[in-house]
Design an enzyme around this catalytic site. Structure first.
Site, short mmCIF file in Angstrom:
data_model
loop_
_atom_site.label_atom_id
_atom_site.label_comp_id
_atom_site.label_asym_id
_atom_site.label_seq_id
_atom_site.Cartn_x
_atom_site.Cartn_y
_atom_site.Cartn_z
N HIS A 1 18.43 29.01 42.16
CA HIS A 1 19.61 29.04 41.26
C HIS A 1 20.45 27.63 41.46
O HIS A 1 21.64 27.88 41.26
CB HIS A 1 20.22 30.41 41.49
CG HIS A 1 19.79 31.68 41.08
ND1 HIS A 1 20.37 32.61 41.36
CD2 HIS A 1 18.70 31.89 40.60
CE1 HIS A 1 19.69 33.90 40.88
NE2 HIS A 1 18.71 33.17 40.26
N LEU B 1 11.57 29.66 35.34
CA LEU B 1 13.03 30.03 34.95
C LEU B 1 13.57 31.42 35.32
O LEU B 1 12.81 32.22 35.10
CB LEU B 1 13.35 29.69 33.48
CG LEU B 1 12.93 28.28 33.05
CD1 LEU B 1 13.17 28.05 31.37
CD2 LEU B 1 14.03 27.14 33.56
N ASP B 2 14.88 31.73 35.69
CA ASP B 2 15.61 32.68 35.69
C ASP B 2 15.36 33.57 34.54
O ASP B 2 15.02 33.16 33.40
CB ASP B 2 16.94 32.75 35.95
CG ASP B 2 16.95 32.04 37.56
OD1 ASP B 2 16.22 31.90 38.24
OD2 ASP B 2 18.11 31.27 37.60
N ILE B 3 15.50 34.89 34.63
CA ILE B 3 15.39 35.78 33.35
C ILE B 3 16.44 35.53 32.31
O ILE B 3 16.20 35.72 31.31
CB ILE B 3 15.52 37.38 33.95
CG1 ILE B 3 15.05 38.32 32.73
CG2 ILE B 3 16.86 37.49 34.35
CD1 ILE B 3 14.80 39.84 33.04
N THR C 1 17.84 32.36 31.76
CA THR C 1 17.69 31.03 31.45
C THR C 1 16.45 30.84 30.33
O THR C 1 15.51 31.47 30.47
CB THR C 1 17.31 30.26 32.58
OG1 THR C 1 18.40 30.40 33.65
CG2 THR C 1 17.24 28.73 32.21
#
Length: 241
Positions: free
Chosen positions: A184, A101-103, A105
């Site tokens: 993304h 997961l993105d930072i 998210t």
């Protein structure tokens, strides 16, 4: 496993330093000092360093973590804290995220040391679905339901996204289920449709749903049913302890 290798892994030190600690009589096996680095550690042995028992790890491990904002899904990172900060397990550094997961998210992250199991989740060939709750800057246009189902051309891409399920759950909130994981992707899909994702939260991976009792930063071991739900072929499954 050799005693020096075991000590090296447990204490996250070099084999040379582990050997020095063993020769310095700082390591015991079943209460007796062992000074031979080549001593074979068996599953039934109780190994201690400086009086503290070191728990042996046998078999694969599987956890779910409720990831908060501000942490990256990596074992180490020079700029940001990683999700392993929350994992209080022996040799946590051997675990990896089965789908990052993105930072910024939040939500469900699965961690394991079983490479075949995580590959089943992340490989595009297996179409493991992931569901996200999305908070948006603008009102969700109902026509996006059909657009997401048909596939969207993302900026810089040459192929449409695979069909995705979009469910509108509020004026500026939606739920999206994907079977692929482009860079993304959810943010880019909404951007391509003229909207901006303000917050993104992963609710589920396959049939594994984030435990509602877990607060951000908390984790738990997966149940046997959750582990098996990934449908790894029997010949690739590892014994569960």
């Amino acid at each position: 496993m050799r005693l020096d290798k075991f000590i090296s892994q447990q204490l996250e030190i070099s084999r040379a330093i582990a050997g020095r600690e063993i020769r310095a009589r700082n390591v015991t096996v079943d209460g007796e000092v062992v000074r031979e680095a080549a001593f074979k550690v068996l599953p039934e042995h109780e190994v201690a360093y400086d009086g503290n028992v070191l728990h042996q790890q046998h078999g694969p491990r599987y956890y779910m973590l409720h990831k908060p904002v501000g942490y990256v899904c990596a074992t180490e990172d020079e700029q940001h804290p990683t999700i392993l900060y929350f994992i209080e397990e022996p040799m946590a550094w051997k675990l990896h995220a089965a789908g990052r997961l993105d930072i910024d998210t939040t939500g469900l992250v699965l961690l394991t040391d079983d490479g075949q199991w995580s590959h089943r989740i992340t490989s595009p060939r297996h179409h493991c679905e992931k569901t996200y709750r999305v908070s948006l800057a603008e009102t969700v246009d109902p026509t996006l339901i059909a657009r997401f189902a048909a596939g969207i051309m993302l900026q810089g891409e040459t192929e449409l996204t695979k069909p995705a399920v979009l469910t509108i759950i509020g004026d500026k909130e939606a739920r999206v289920t994907l079977s692929e994981g482009r860079y993304h992707q959810v943010k880019r899909m909404f951007a391509a449709c003229g909207n901006h994702v303000e917050a993104l939260h992963r609710e589920s991976v396959g049939d594994i749903t984030l435990d509602e009792s877990l607060e951000p930063g908390e984790y738990r071991a997966l149940t046997e049913a959750e582990i098996l739900s990934i449908n790894l072929p029997a010949e690739l499954q590892k014994p569960l302890l």
